[in-house]
Scaffold this motif. Structure first.
Motif, PDB file in Angstrom:
ATOM      1  N   UNK A  37     -30.410  10.165  18.971  1.00 19.30           N
ATOM      2  CA  UNK A  37     -29.897   8.832  19.283  1.00 19.30           C
ATOM      3  C   UNK A  37     -29.670   8.632  20.779  1.00 19.30           C
ATOM      4  N   UNK A  38     -30.003   9.625  21.598  1.00 21.56           N
ATOM      5  CA  UNK A  38     -29.796   9.497  23.034  1.00 21.56           C
ATOM      6  C   UNK A  38     -30.993   8.820  23.690  1.00 21.56           C
ATOM      7  N   UNK A  39     -30.768   7.831  24.543  1.00 24.05           N
ATOM      8  CA  UNK A  39     -31.890   7.196  25.234  1.00 24.05           C
ATOM      9  C   UNK A  39     -32.504   8.142  26.257  1.00 24.05           C
ATOM     10  N   UNK A  40     -33.786   7.999  26.488  1.00 23.35           N
ATOM     11  CA  UNK A  40     -34.465   8.823  27.483  1.00 23.35           C
ATOM     12  C   UNK A  40     -34.024   8.426  28.882  1.00 23.35           C
ATOM     13  N   UNK A  41     -33.762   9.421  29.721  1.00 30.42           N
ATOM     14  CA  UNK A  41     -33.371   9.157  31.108  1.00 30.42           C
ATOM     15  C   UNK A  41     -33.468  10.459  31.888  1.00 30.42           C
ATOM     16  N   UNK A  42     -33.459  10.318  33.210  1.00 29.69           N
ATOM     17  CA  UNK A  42     -33.397  11.463  34.112  1.00 29.69           C
ATOM     18  C   UNK A  42     -32.179  11.251  34.999  1.00 29.69           C
ATOM     19  N   UNK A  43     -31.295  12.224  35.040  1.00 35.49           N
ATOM     20  CA  UNK A  43     -30.079  12.123  35.838  1.00 35.49           C
ATOM     21  C   UNK A  43     -30.296  12.847  37.159  1.00 35.49           C
ATOM     22  N   UNK A  44     -29.943  12.176  38.268  1.00 38.36           N
ATOM     23  CA  UNK A  44     -30.117  12.782  39.583  1.00 38.36           C
ATOM     24  C   UNK A  44     -28.823  12.630  40.383  1.00 38.36           C
ATOM     25  N   UNK A  45     -28.363  13.718  40.972  1.00 37.27           N
ATOM     26  CA  UNK A  45     -27.146  13.671  41.783  1.00 37.27           C
ATOM     27  C   UNK A  45     -27.444  13.017  43.123  1.00 37.27           C
ATOM     28  N   UNK A  46     -26.480  12.299  43.664  1.00 36.18           N
ATOM     29  CA  UNK A  46     -26.603  11.760  45.020  1.00 36.18           C
ATOM     30  C   UNK A  46     -26.887  12.876  46.009  1.00 36.18           C
ATOM     31  N   UNK A  47     -27.834  12.618  46.931  1.00 39.66           N
ATOM     32  CA  UNK A  47     -28.100  13.565  47.991  1.00 39.66           C
ATOM     33  C   UNK A  47     -28.750  14.854  47.538  1.00 39.66           C
ATOM     34  N   UNK A  87     -31.520   7.805  36.728  1.00 41.25           N
ATOM     35  CA  UNK A  87     -30.179   7.295  37.017  1.00 41.25           C
ATOM     36  C   UNK A  87     -29.592   8.184  38.109  1.00 41.25           C
ATOM     37  N   UNK A  88     -29.186   7.582  39.213  1.00 41.50           N
ATOM     38  CA  UNK A  88     -28.709   8.345  40.369  1.00 41.50           C
ATOM     39  C   UNK A  88     -27.288   7.950  40.723  1.00 41.50           C
ATOM     40  N   UNK A  89     -26.487   8.969  41.066  1.00 38.42           N
ATOM     41  CA  UNK A  89     -25.110   8.719  41.493  1.00 38.42           C
ATOM     42  C   UNK A  89     -24.379  10.037  41.675  1.00 38.42           C
ATOM     43  N   UNK A 148     -32.083  16.754  45.042  1.00 45.04           N
ATOM     44  CA  UNK A 148     -33.315  16.585  44.289  1.00 45.04           C
ATOM     45  C   UNK A 148     -33.189  17.200  42.895  1.00 45.04           C
ATOM     46  N   UNK A 149     -31.998  17.721  42.606  1.00 44.50           N
ATOM     47  CA  UNK A 149     -31.771  18.327  41.299  1.00 44.50           C
ATOM     48  C   UNK A 149     -31.714  17.251  40.227  1.00 44.50           C
ATOM     49  N   UNK A 150     -32.451  17.437  39.152  1.00 43.72           N
ATOM     50  CA  UNK A 150     -32.520  16.439  38.092  1.00 43.72           C
ATOM     51  C   UNK A 150     -32.255  17.068  36.735  1.00 43.72           C
ATOM     52  N   UNK A 151     -31.665  16.274  35.841  1.00 42.51           N
ATOM     53  CA  UNK A 151     -31.424  16.683  34.469  1.00 42.51           C
ATOM     54  C   UNK A 151     -32.164  15.698  33.561  1.00 42.51           C
ATOM     55  N   UNK A 152     -33.307  16.113  32.996  1.00 40.80           N
ATOM     56  CA  UNK A 152     -34.070  15.199  32.140  1.00 40.80           C
ATOM     57  C   UNK A 152     -33.527  15.160  30.723  1.00 40.80           C
ATOM     58  N   UNK A 153     -33.521  13.978  30.162  1.00 38.13           N
ATOM     59  CA  UNK A 153     -33.161  13.773  28.758  1.00 38.13           C
ATOM     60  C   UNK A 153     -34.272  12.940  28.136  1.00 38.13           C
ATOM     61  N   UNK A 154     -35.013  13.518  27.229  1.00 33.40           N
ATOM     62  CA  UNK A 154     -36.095  12.774  26.600  1.00 33.40           C
ATOM     63  C   UNK A 154     -37.388  12.850  27.384  1.00 33.40           C
ATOM     64  N   UNK A 155     -38.178  11.771  27.345  1.00 30.39           N
ATOM     65  CA  UNK A 155     -39.541  11.761  27.876  1.00 30.39           C
ATOM     66  C   UNK A 155     -39.567  11.719  29.402  1.00 30.39           C
ATOM     67  N   UNK A 156     -40.697  12.159  29.958  1.00 35.71           N
ATOM     68  CA  UNK A 156     -40.847  12.200  31.417  1.00 35.71           C
ATOM     69  C   UNK A 156     -40.941  10.806  32.019  1.00 35.71           C
TER      70      UNK A 156
END
Length: 237
Positions: free
Chosen positions: A177-187, A202-204, A189-197
């Motif tokens: 039930x989680x929407x696909x997204x990629x989480x990125x920390x401000x400043x 979402x950055x912050x 390049x580290x990313x946490x992918x959820x779902x499809x590429x």
């Protein structure tokens, strides 16, 4: 970012001290006022935190002794204890928080090394005992925000915010039930992918991302690429 119980005990002490400092500013009117949690006053939040410490003591004792000791006697008893304690005067809340923290700290100190590998039964399912100190830290930091008394996700220690964000992202990655997204920390390049590429990015800041994912913030200040609305995360635990 460790969840080693012995390395996190100092963080639990510090988080408890911050919570007590906030609680000391609350008079009777403030304690009986509504919290940001639906149906709960600040007194409900404070009582829940004290009873959560005692529930974790039960689980630590179970891990140490091998006895089958539940976290709470029953869901109904947990609810009744919170309701019974919510309207107490400020001094009673403070004393309860201090004493329950002391019991928790003593239970952690009493754990022999092999006992941390035991599996205990929480009200949400089985959990390795080594995760119980992290569980306490998470309760303290998140519910401190839930008091609505000046402590915000931006006040979370950086290490805690990153641990929480990684934990929530890992959980969402397993949920249909989680929407696909990629989480990125401000400043970063580290990313946490959820779902499809092909998901939006979402950055912050880590605290803002974590708070949004667990329903403690509306996502104001986060950016979406490509431009569009923020996804809607499913309900957290």
């Amino acid at each position: 970012m460790t969840t080693d119980p012995l390395l996190l005990t100092g963080e639990v002490d510090d988080a408890t001290a911050r919570l007590l400092a906030t609680a000391e500013t609350l008079d009777t009117a403030a304690i009986t006022a509504a919290s940001p949690l639906p149906g709960w006053t600040r007194g409900h939040v404070l009582t829940h935190l004290a009873r959560n410490a005692d529930g974790l003591v039960n689980l630590l004792t179970a891990a140490r002794t091998g006895e089958r000791i539940p976290m709470y006697a029953s869901p109904a008893a947990r609810t009744a204890d919170i309701e019974a304690g919510a309207a107490r005067p400020p001094a009673a809340h403070l004393d309860d928080l201090r004493r329950s923290h002391e019991r928790f700290a003593a239970a952690v100190a009493a754990m022999p090394a092999p006992a941390w590998a035991a599996t205990v039964q929480t009200h949400r399912g089985p959990l390795v005992a080594a995760r119980l100190v992290w569980a306490r830290l998470r309760e303290l930091e998140v519910h401190h925000v839930d008091l609505g008394a000046g402590y915000a996700p931006a006040d979370w220690p950086e290490a805690f915010a990153h641990r929480l964000l990684h934990e929530v992202a890992a959980d969402l990655a397993t949920r249909p039930d989680a929407p696909a997204m990629v989480l990125r920390f401000d400043g970063s390049r580290h990313e946490l992918p959820i779902g499809t590429a092909s998901a939006p990015t979402i950055t912050g800041p880590a605290p803002a991302l974590a708070a949004w994912l667990i329903g403690r913030a509306d996502g104001t200040g986060l950016t979406v690429e490509p431009d569009g609305p923020l996804p809607t995360p499913p309900e957290w635990i």
